[in-house]
Design an enzyme around this catalytic site. Structure first.
Site, PDB file in Angstrom:
ATOM      1  N   TYR A   4       7.284   5.367  -4.081  1.00 49.68           N
ATOM      2  CA  TYR A   4       5.899   5.027  -3.744  1.00 49.68           C
ATOM      3  C   TYR A   4       5.094   4.703  -5.000  1.00 49.68           C
ATOM      4  O   TYR A   4       4.380   3.698  -5.051  1.00 49.68           O
ATOM      5  CB  TYR A   4       5.263   6.189  -2.990  1.00 49.68           C
ATOM      6  CG  TYR A   4       3.816   5.974  -2.632  1.00 49.68           C
ATOM      7  CD1 TYR A   4       3.449   5.059  -1.661  1.00 49.68           C
ATOM      8  CD2 TYR A   4       2.807   6.702  -3.262  1.00 49.68           C
ATOM      9  CE1 TYR A   4       2.106   4.863  -1.327  1.00 49.68           C
ATOM     10  CE2 TYR A   4       1.472   6.521  -2.943  1.00 49.68           C
ATOM     11  CZ  TYR A   4       1.129   5.595  -1.971  1.00 49.68           C
ATOM     12  OH  TYR A   4      -0.200   5.396  -1.656  1.00 49.68           O
TER      13      TYR A   4
ATOM     14  N   THR B 158      -8.184  10.537   4.359  1.00 52.27           N
ATOM     15  CA  THR B 158      -7.891   9.418   5.256  1.00 52.27           C
ATOM     16  C   THR B 158      -6.803   9.718   6.271  1.00 52.27           C
ATOM     17  O   THR B 158      -6.510   8.885   7.117  1.00 52.27           O
ATOM     18  CB  THR B 158      -7.416   8.195   4.446  1.00 52.27           C
ATOM     19  OG1 THR B 158      -6.174   8.519   3.805  1.00 52.27           O
ATOM     20  CG2 THR B 158      -8.443   7.783   3.423  1.00 52.27           C
ATOM     21  N   GLY B 159      -6.163  10.895   6.190  1.00 50.79           N
ATOM     22  CA  GLY B 159      -5.002  11.159   7.031  1.00 50.79           C
ATOM     23  C   GLY B 159      -3.748  10.469   6.538  1.00 50.79           C
ATOM     24  O   GLY B 159      -2.725  10.444   7.221  1.00 50.79           O
TER      25      GLY B 159
ATOM     26  N   ASN C 271      -4.838  -4.195   1.734  1.00 53.76           N
ATOM     27  CA  ASN C 271      -4.914  -2.741   1.826  1.00 53.76           C
ATOM     28  C   ASN C 271      -3.756  -2.119   2.605  1.00 53.76           C
ATOM     29  O   ASN C 271      -3.491  -0.931   2.480  1.00 53.76           O
ATOM     30  CB  ASN C 271      -6.248  -2.352   2.492  1.00 53.76           C
ATOM     31  CG  ASN C 271      -6.392  -0.875   2.727  1.00 53.76           C
ATOM     32  OD1 ASN C 271      -6.445  -0.090   1.789  1.00 53.76           O
ATOM     33  ND2 ASN C 271      -6.455  -0.481   3.994  1.00 53.76           N
TER      34      ASN C 271
END
Length: 232
Positions: free
Chosen positions: A138, A173-174, A75
């Site tokens: 990304y 989740t920030g 993760n």
């Protein structure tokens, strides 16, 4: 084992699995957040591990010791945006080292420790499908993980090991805190405009199912947790 467990969906997953009685090995890089994990999960093994390091896999192997692994959630990662004209070798390599090479090296080192019928979960992102401006590097990294997980599922199937990909969309989740607040707000409005459920997801809406025996016949799957974003 959950890599990148100090915040977001990794931490939420750790809470869920701990509540179900799992023995946990949790990783992260921030010393303060690692201390928080140790306080929250006193029975867990909590270790500092940098997914961008060439020794990330062997370091995790040392942390596991002789025990076998029933569930491995790869993760750890970070998000970054950059206009195409500003992409350079340094920024490209930094993101790929953590988000792509890291999981490769971690699974390569830990594969022999995976128990028969173990589950491997890889965190990708709906960015792989969104074609959002400034997200090319990304998105490419997260798409690479989807492709890799397909081949890992084939390679490990003869041991009964399942490999699946979690594809989260806009989860609270920030994870986008690196953005300027105005940029982040605009980005989230644009994304939510394409989410049929019309809201951001919560970290708890993820992962435990695919790591459990309830998903014993699920492998090589992409499991979207995105409010319908990628199916619109």
């Amino acid at each position: 084992m959950i890599t990148g467990a100090t915040r977001g969906i990794g931490r939420a997953g750790a809470e869920r699995l701990a509540a179900e009685g799992a023995d946990l090995v949790l990783t992260g890089t921030d010393p303060g957040r690692l201390d928080d994990l140790r306080a929250m999960f006193p029975d867990a093994v909590v270790v500092a591990n940098d997914a961008s390091s060439p020794t990330t896999g062997s370091d995790l192997l040392d942390a596991v010791g002789p025990r076998g692994i029933d569930g491995l959630w790869l993760n750890a990662g970070f998000a970054a945006t950059e206009p195409l004209a500003e992409v350079d070798a340094e920024s490209f390599d930094a993101l790929m080292a953590t988000n792509v090479r890291g999981p490769f090296l971690q699974l390569a080192a830990l594969a022999a420790r995976l128990n028969t019928s173990a589950s491997v979960l890889v965190t990708s992102s709906t960015s792989a499908y969104e074609a959002g401006p400034t997200t090319a590097v990304y998105a490419a990294g997260k798409a690479a993980l989807i492709a890799a997980a397909q081949t890992w599922a084939s390679e490990l199937a003869d041991r009964g090991i399942r490999v699946n990909t979690l594809v989260p969309g806009p989860i609270d989740t920030g994870f986008r805190d690196f953005m300027h607040p105005d940029t982040r707000a605009g980005f989230e409005r644009a994304v939510l405009g394409n989410v049929p459920l019309g809201r951001v997801g919560t970290p708890g809406e993820a992962a435990a199912f695919l790591l459990s025996e309830d998903a014993s016949y699920v492998t090589a799957a992409q499991y979207a947790v995105d409010g319908g974003l990628t199916h619109r």
